[in-house]
Design a protein around this motif. Structure first.
Motif, PDB file in Angstrom:
ATOM      1  N   UNK A  61       0.857  -1.199   0.000  1.00 51.42           N
ATOM      2  CA  UNK A  61       0.000   0.000   0.000  1.00 51.42           C
ATOM      3  C   UNK A  61       0.883   1.235   0.000  1.00 51.42           C
ATOM      4  N   UNK A  62       0.803   2.017  -1.076  1.00 45.69           N
ATOM      5  CA  UNK A  62       1.672   3.175  -1.240  1.00 45.69           C
ATOM      6  C   UNK A  62       0.831   4.434  -1.421  1.00 45.69           C
ATOM      7  N   UNK A  63       1.248   5.519  -0.789  1.00 46.56           N
ATOM      8  CA  UNK A  63       0.638   6.838  -0.999  1.00 46.56           C
ATOM      9  C   UNK A  63       1.700   7.776  -1.536  1.00 46.56           C
ATOM     10  N   UNK A  72       7.498  10.007 -10.969  1.00 46.96           N
ATOM     11  CA  UNK A  72       7.808   9.175  -9.789  1.00 46.96           C
ATOM     12  C   UNK A  72       6.729   8.109  -9.589  1.00 46.96           C
ATOM     13  N   UNK A  73       5.525   8.386 -10.029  1.00 44.77           N
ATOM     14  CA  UNK A  73       4.442   7.392  -9.989  1.00 44.77           C
ATOM     15  C   UNK A  73       4.845   6.161 -10.801  1.00 44.77           C
ATOM     16  N   UNK A  74       5.369   6.399 -11.999  1.00 42.76           N
ATOM     17  CA  UNK A  74       5.829   5.311 -12.874  1.00 42.76           C
ATOM     18  C   UNK A  74       7.034   4.613 -12.256  1.00 42.76           C
ATOM     19  N   UNK A  85      -1.003  -1.609  -4.489  1.00 41.36           N
ATOM     20  CA  UNK A  85      -1.786  -0.443  -4.886  1.00 41.36           C
ATOM     21  C   UNK A  85      -1.033   0.842  -4.570  1.00 41.36           C
ATOM     22  N   UNK A  86      -1.022   1.768  -5.540  1.00 36.13           N
ATOM     23  CA  UNK A  86      -0.416   3.087  -5.331  1.00 36.13           C
ATOM     24  C   UNK A  86      -1.521   4.127  -5.499  1.00 36.13           C
ATOM     25  N   UNK A 111      -2.430  -0.617 -11.344  1.00 32.10           N
ATOM     26  CA  UNK A 111      -2.002  -0.597  -9.926  1.00 32.10           C
ATOM     27  C   UNK A 111      -1.907   0.828  -9.377  1.00 32.10           C
ATOM     28  N   UNK A 112      -2.357   1.818 -10.172  1.00 31.96           N
ATOM     29  CA  UNK A 112      -2.290   3.222  -9.746  1.00 31.96           C
ATOM     30  C   UNK A 112      -3.686   3.816  -9.700  1.00 31.96           C
TER      31      UNK A 112
END
Ligand SMILES: O=C(NCCCCCn1ccc2cnccc21)c1cc(-c2ccc(F)cc2)cc(O)c1O
Ligand SMILES: [Mg+2]
Length: 214
Positions: A61-63, A72-74, A85-86, A111-112
């Protein structure tokens, strides 16, 4: 009307990166920012440090606070197992629209989850809206004067657990002195500094990694 820098960055991704290949998206953005127009992505040097922290942690679990164009999301999402999950938060609707397309070009949309709005409004709603208990990893890269209040808000909302890792960008440039003082002196955190450079420049910057001790 003139295009915006994020639109020109997206054009460079479409032109030079291969659909479904996150590394080619990362390389296309870094090339654009080095050779065409500087943009406030974490960049390749600090990005490698981000990669090593994420790879070591293997978070589920990422925020991410501060999507911008999704660079940075990629970087983070490409390292996550498919079940992970991001959730990434972006205040600026124009940035969010570009980021959605960059993330889709990399083939990582499964997953984003990109959410538009302000951290102070969304952090208190994470549990009931996303069914999140606690985060394993939080990347802070949004308004620099929100790093500290939002960290305290995440604590108060019970979103951090023993071992949750916070990684903060720009702790030197533009700088987040109040946040640094807090995580380095609080008995609730074990903090360390990764010295680096401001993206695509020779100016000093760095990342602060802080483990919440509960
Ligand atoms: O300002 C930066 N980032 C934040 C952009 C705005 C975030 C808005 N936002 C997103 C989610 C969200 C949720 N809630 C509220 C607000 C939210 C930034 C700046 C520099 C920089 C710029 C000029 C310079 F000369 C040197 C350095 C470098 C960086 O790496 C940066 O990250
Ligand atoms: Mg940044």
């Amino acid at each position: 009307t003139r295009s915006t820098r994020p639109q020109r960055l997206l054009n460079a991704v479409r032109k030079h990166a291969t659909r479904g290949d996150p590394q080619s998206v990362i390389s296309a953005i870094d090339h654009f920012c080095r050779h065409s127009e500087w943009a406030m992505n974490i960049g390749d040097e600090k990005g490698s440090i981000l990669d090593s922290v994420v790879s070591e942690l293997n978070p589920e679990k990422v925020l991410e606070l501060g999507t911008y164009c999704g660079y940075s999301t990629v970087r983070i999402a490409r390292l996550l197992p498919p079940g992970a999950r991001l959730i990434t938060l972006e205040f600026n609707a124009d940035y969010a629209a570009i980021a959605r397309q960059v993330i889709a070009w990399a083939g990582l949309e499964d997953r984003v989850q990109l959410v538009e709005g302000a951290s102070e409004d969304w952090i208190p709603r994470m549990k009931e809206h996303f069914g999140i208990e606690t985060f394993d990893f939080v990347f802070l890269d949004h308004w620099k004067d929100r790093y500290l209040p939002d960290t305290k808000l995440m604590e108060d909302c019970g979103l951090l657990r023993k071992g949750t890792v916070l990684l903060a960008d720009n702790v030197i440039c533009p700088g987040v002195p109040d946040y640094l003082q807090y995580v380095r002196n609080s008995l609730s955190y074990k903090s360390c500094y990764f010295k680096s450079h401001l993206e695509y420049t020779k100016a000093e910057d760095g990342l602060e990694k802080s483990v919440f001790l509960g």
